[in-house]
Structure formats: C-alpha cells, structure tokens
Design a protein around this motif. Structure first.
Motif: not given
Lengths: 109, 116
Positions: B15-35
C-alpha cells in the motif's frame, strides 16, 4: 441508460447437460449484443455476437439469438463439456460497452 | 483481431506505492480502453485513452489516481497510484475490433494486482 441484466450464478452442470444463461438488456436505439467468456486466469474472449434483431450468433457449439421483442440474448449450448467451465459475460455496445455481472459455469465430469 | 500484450501479468504491491501497467497493440488504433474487474465482479470502464489528447475518465475515476499515457497509436500505460487494498483487481486493456462504434472489444490477458 443502457444496461445488461444477466442470470446470477454460479451454475453447476454435469457434462453433456443443456446450458441456458439468461441475458436481457435495456437500450435506446439498436445496440449490438455480445457474449464474452473468461477462462480461469485469462482475459475476456469474444464468444459470439449479433448486430441486429433476429440475428443468431454462434461459436464452439454456443448460440444466442437477438430478440428485440423480449430484449433478450440468452446463451445456449446443447451439450456442455468440462472445458466450458468459465465465467460468461453478456454485453451490449451502442456508443459504449456495457457488461453484465457475469455467470460462473462449472461443468463436472 | 488485434494482438494485445499487457505487462505485468500479475503483481503484489505494498500500500502507498504505485504500479504502471503497459499495453501494447500490434496495430494502430484510435482509442484504447482501460477496465477494472474487481474480485468476482463485472468489468467497469476506467477511462478511454486517445492518442494526442488527455484520457476521458468515467464517473468515479480521476486522473490523479489513475494517470494514463498514450504516446502513440499502439501503446498506452495505466498507473495505479498510492495503492490501497481496495485497488486489488484485474486491470484490462482493450481495443475495438473494427471501426464502428458498436464493434466488439478485444482484450488483453489483464494484470492481476494484489495490494497488501
């Protein structure tokens, strides 16, 4: 607003039993409807879809028919297998994607 | 369908720390959604990440808690900041499988986060 109501689980069936998971929706306009499946430890996979009234989506023995008159999109399979054990999500898409609460299915040998 | 790679697949954080999550797509997309998918729950949309502009957050989610980057058309990051046990969830990146606004979403395998 748009919403999806899904049959609560968990559902436990014996292998080769018939499966129905109920899904009804509320939406303005003409949404597309989907069923997603989430196997243990994995992300969601699109199982099937239907884009207009009376369309039937099907995949891997699963079927669902887009019923505008009853605003329903029930998932069915005639004979389930142990490998079908997963969580199933009904979803609709108009301008955004709305998911149901999910139904956990366990199939026992 | 697009291939979506998410990293890390799982993490246990204090608790109190931060985590960065990476998302890589193999094609170009306009919108990416985080759930977010809390234990035993359905999916809740956190934000929509558009390339070249600030992310659009859903009600109940704020940029200070969930900052998002979208440096190009194939990549996005979601940071979970100042974590608490209530942030323990699966975080999922997704893109539309098609150009239409009612196209299905395609998901990565998710990041399973446990905060202790």
């Amino acid at each position: 607003g748009n919403s999806v109501t899904q049959m609560e689980g968990p559902v436990t069936l014996s292998e080769e039993a018939f499966l129905t998971i109920n899904c009804t929706y509320t939406a303005t306009g003409y949404p597309s409807l989907f069923w997603y499946v989430q196997y243990p430890g994995e992300g969601l996979q699109l199982l099937l879809k239907a884009t207009k009234a009376d369309d039937k989506g099907s995949n891997k023995g699963f079927e669902a028919t887009y019923r505008k008159e009853t605003t329903s999109f029930h998932l069915e399979k005639g004979s389930v297998q142990v490998s079908d054990s997963a969580v199933y999500f009904c979803a609709l898409s108009a301008n955004d994607m709305r998911f149901g609460a999910g139904t956990r299915l366990t199939v026992k040998p | 369908s697009a291939v979506i790679s998410q990293k890390p697949s799982r993490d246990i954080c204090q608790r109190g720390t931060s985590l960065t999550i990476q998302c890589q797509v193999d094609s170009q997309v306009t919108m990416m959604f985080w759930y977010r998918q809390q234990p035993g729950q359905s999916l809740t949309l956190i934000a929509t990440a558009n390339q070249g502009s600030e992310a659009t957050y859903e009600s109940g989610f704020v940029i200070d808690k969930f900052p998002i980057s979208r440096p190009n058309l194939t990549f996005s990051t979601l940071t979970v900041s100042n974590m608490s046990p209530e942030d323990s969830s699966i975080y999922l990146c997704s893109v539309r499988d098609g150009a239409a606004s009612n196209s299905p979403l395609h998901f990565g395998n998710g990041t399973r986060l446990t905060v202790t």
